[in-house]
Enzyme design. Structure first.
Site, mmCIF file in Angstrom:
data_model
loop_
_atom_site.group_PDB
_atom_site.id
_atom_site.type_symbol
_atom_site.label_atom_id
_atom_site.label_comp_id
_atom_site.label_asym_id
_atom_site.label_seq_id
_atom_site.Cartn_x
_atom_site.Cartn_y
_atom_site.Cartn_z
ATOM 1 N N LYS A 147 0.832 -1.213 0.000
ATOM 2 C CA LYS A 147 0.000 0.000 0.000
ATOM 3 C C LYS A 147 0.868 1.265 0.000
ATOM 4 C CE LYS A 147 -2.133 -1.154 3.836
ATOM 5 N NZ LYS A 147 -1.439 -2.421 4.128
ATOM 6 N N ARG A 157 -9.814 0.864 8.763
ATOM 7 C CA ARG A 157 -9.353 -0.484 9.057
ATOM 8 C C ARG A 157 -10.379 -1.265 9.870
ATOM 9 N NH1 ARG A 157 -3.470 0.318 8.756
ATOM 10 N NH2 ARG A 157 -2.417 -1.585 9.357
ATOM 11 N N ARG A 181 11.678 -5.952 4.314
ATOM 12 C CA ARG A 181 11.491 -4.497 4.168
ATOM 13 C C ARG A 181 12.546 -3.715 4.949
ATOM 14 N NH1 ARG A 181 5.788 -1.816 5.308
ATOM 15 N NH2 ARG A 181 5.976 -2.939 7.280
ATOM 16 N N ARG A 233 11.430 -1.880 10.618
ATOM 17 C CA ARG A 233 10.333 -1.402 11.457
ATOM 18 C C ARG A 233 10.138 -2.321 12.658
ATOM 19 N NH1 ARG A 233 5.095 0.286 7.958
ATOM 20 N NH2 ARG A 233 4.039 -1.069 9.462
ATOM 21 N N ARG A 264 -0.364 -9.091 13.216
ATOM 22 C CA ARG A 264 -0.972 -8.100 12.317
ATOM 23 C C ARG A 264 -1.875 -8.794 11.299
ATOM 24 N NH1 ARG A 264 4.297 -5.466 10.310
ATOM 25 N NH2 ARG A 264 3.024 -4.209 8.925
HETATM 26 P P1 AP5 Z 1 4.827 -1.599 1.718
HETATM 27 O O1 AP5 Z 1 4.501 -0.723 0.576
HETATM 28 O O2 AP5 Z 1 5.608 -1.017 2.861
HETATM 29 O O3 AP5 Z 1 3.496 -2.340 2.249
HETATM 30 P P2 AP5 Z 1 2.264 -1.810 3.081
HETATM 31 O O4 AP5 Z 1 1.049 -2.479 2.558
HETATM 32 O O5 AP5 Z 1 2.277 -0.317 3.135
HETATM 33 O O6 AP5 Z 1 2.631 -2.437 4.479
HETATM 34 P P3 AP5 Z 1 2.523 -1.841 5.938
HETATM 35 O O7 AP5 Z 1 3.262 -2.837 6.828
HETATM 36 O O8 AP5 Z 1 2.996 -0.422 6.017
HETATM 37 O O9 AP5 Z 1 1.013 -1.917 6.180
HETATM 38 P P4 AP5 Z 1 0.320 -1.980 7.487
HETATM 39 O O10 AP5 Z 1 -1.061 -1.766 7.053
HETATM 40 O O11 AP5 Z 1 0.554 -3.196 8.312
HETATM 41 O O12 AP5 Z 1 1.051 -0.844 8.367
HETATM 42 P P5 AP5 Z 1 0.663 0.642 8.717
HETATM 43 O O13 AP5 Z 1 1.893 1.444 8.656
HETATM 44 O O14 AP5 Z 1 -0.541 1.074 7.957
HETATM 45 O O15 AP5 Z 1 5.599 -2.868 1.138
HETATM 46 C C1 AP5 Z 1 6.069 -3.916 1.983
HETATM 47 C C2 AP5 Z 1 7.415 -4.443 1.443
HETATM 48 O O16 AP5 Z 1 7.185 -5.037 0.165
HETATM 49 C C3 AP5 Z 1 8.465 -3.341 1.206
HETATM 50 O O17 AP5 Z 1 9.728 -3.850 1.497
HETATM 51 C C4 AP5 Z 1 8.355 -3.040 -0.305
HETATM 52 O O18 AP5 Z 1 9.594 -2.602 -0.824
HETATM 53 C C5 AP5 Z 1 7.938 -4.395 -0.866
HETATM 54 N N1 AP5 Z 1 7.054 -4.274 -2.034
HETATM 55 C C6 AP5 Z 1 6.024 -3.406 -2.196
HETATM 56 N N2 AP5 Z 1 5.406 -3.611 -3.388
HETATM 57 C C7 AP5 Z 1 6.071 -4.649 -3.967
HETATM 58 C C8 AP5 Z 1 5.907 -5.348 -5.208
HETATM 59 N N3 AP5 Z 1 4.939 -5.017 -6.066
HETATM 60 N N4 AP5 Z 1 6.768 -6.363 -5.485
HETATM 61 C C9 AP5 Z 1 7.744 -6.719 -4.602
HETATM 62 N N5 AP5 Z 1 7.955 -6.082 -3.420
HETATM 63 C C10 AP5 Z 1 7.126 -5.077 -3.107
HETATM 64 O O19 AP5 Z 1 0.179 0.473 10.239
HETATM 65 C C11 AP5 Z 1 1.101 0.181 11.265
HETATM 66 C C12 AP5 Z 1 0.348 0.123 12.593
HETATM 67 O O20 AP5 Z 1 -0.257 1.403 12.874
HETATM 68 C C13 AP5 Z 1 -0.839 -0.869 12.653
HETATM 69 O O21 AP5 Z 1 -0.415 -2.178 12.943
HETATM 70 C C14 AP5 Z 1 -1.682 -0.239 13.760
HETATM 71 O O22 AP5 Z 1 -1.143 -0.509 15.031
HETATM 72 C C15 AP5 Z 1 -1.537 1.252 13.494
HETATM 73 N N6 AP5 Z 1 -2.583 1.741 12.567
HETATM 74 C C16 AP5 Z 1 -2.383 2.266 11.313
HETATM 75 N N7 AP5 Z 1 -3.552 2.604 10.748
HETATM 76 C C17 AP5 Z 1 -4.524 2.315 11.670
HETATM 77 C C18 AP5 Z 1 -5.927 2.427 11.667
HETATM 78 N N8 AP5 Z 1 -6.605 2.916 10.603
HETATM 79 N N9 AP5 Z 1 -6.609 2.016 12.767
HETATM 80 C C19 AP5 Z 1 -5.958 1.537 13.856
HETATM 81 N N10 AP5 Z 1 -4.611 1.377 13.916
HETATM 82 C C20 AP5 Z 1 -3.898 1.770 12.836
#
Ligand code: AP5
Length: 209
Positions: free
Chosen positions: A13, A88, A122, A155, A166
């Site tokens: 994402k 979410r 990552r 991270r 997660r």
């Molecule tokens: P990346 O683009 O970083 O993936 P992502 O989907 O953004 O993964 P996240 O871990 O950031 O998502 P998340 O939803 O768990 O975390 P968030 O920060 O929102 O890609 C991942 C890896 O793959 C990278 O190394 C990249 O290079 C590689 N990659 C990408 N695309 C690729 C491709 N096409 N081919 C090959 N490799 C590829 O949330 C973190 C925490 O915050 C949550 O756990 C929660 O505690 C809190 N939080 C955030 N939002 C909320 C909410 N709305 N409500 C409550 N708590 C929340």
């Protein structure tokens, strides 16, 4: 354009959000990034958020909704925005519908095995936030950010136990949003297993401009 990127942790994402934001000239708003920034401040709230994120659990809905509502009132969101990681839960989606009229919801589809491989490889630049992968998107110089030369970091929630939690939390609390948004007619599935350029091309094709 008002767009939501839905998908499991590690689906790509953040990687896609950054490219789409540049193309459509709208801000990419990541609740995870907003919470990590508060966590890094070391305030009492920051410490609480850090502990929640390290466990791989969700931040309470009330706080999350008010953070997003505030962020969307900024001037730069006037022309549209891309939400990465919000909503979410059904409660967040219902609250969002009260203050935003969405145009699209893209649902990134990918297998659990690919997620674990992506998250365990990552690396993040702590200064500019650029996202790398040791195999799929490596930096030009080992472990150094291409933009500013900073040492890349892992991270806190990319440890295997947190990743597993997660995924569990995603399936229980976030996956029901797929049906919720499918029923609104806004949701389109996107094959997130492709290479980054392929995912971007498909997304642009789906968004239609
Ligand atoms: P990346 O683009 O970083 O993936 P992502 O989907 O953004 O993964 P996240 O871990 O950031 O998502 P998340 O939803 O768990 O975390 P968030 O920060 O929102 O890609 C991942 C890896 O793959 C990278 O190394 C990249 O290079 C590689 N990659 C990408 N695309 C690729 C491709 N096409 N081919 C090959 N490799 C590829 O949330 C973190 C925490 O915050 C949550 O756990 C929660 O505690 C809190 N939080 C955030 N939002 C909320 C909410 N709305 N409500 C409550 N708590 C929340």
């Amino acid at each position: 354009m008002k767009l939501v990127l839905l998908g499991p942790p590690g689906a790509g994402k953040g990687t896609l959000a950054e490219k789409l934001a540049r193309k459509y000239e709208i801000p990419a708003i990541s609740t995870g990034d907003l919470f990590r920034k508060t966590a890094a401040s070391g305030s009492d709230l920051g410490k609480e958020l850090k502990a929640i994120m390290q466990r791989g659990e969700l931040v309470p809905d009330t706080l999350t909704i008010s953070v997003v509502r505030d962020r969307l009132s900024n001037e730069d969101a006037g022309r549209g925005y891309l939400l990465d990681g919000f909503p979410r839960t059904i409660q967040q989606a219902e609250a969002l519908s009260g203050f935003a009229a969405l145009n699209h919801v893209l649902n990134l589809v990918i297998s659990d095995d690919a997620i674990i491989e992506r998250l365990s490889g990552r690396r993040i630049c702590p200064q500019c936030g650029e996202i790398y992968h040791i195999k799929y998107m490596p930096p030009k110089v080992d472990n150094r950010c291409d933009n500013d030369g900073a040492d890349l970091t892992i991270r806190d929630d990319d440890k295997i136990e947190a990743i597993k939690n997660r995924l569990k939390v995603y399936k229980k609390q976030t996956e029901p949003l797929i049906e919720y948004y499918r029923n609104t007619g806004l949701l389109k599935d996107l094959d997130a297993s492709l290479k980054p350029e392929g995912v971007l091309a498909r997304a642009i094709e789906t968004l239609g401009h």
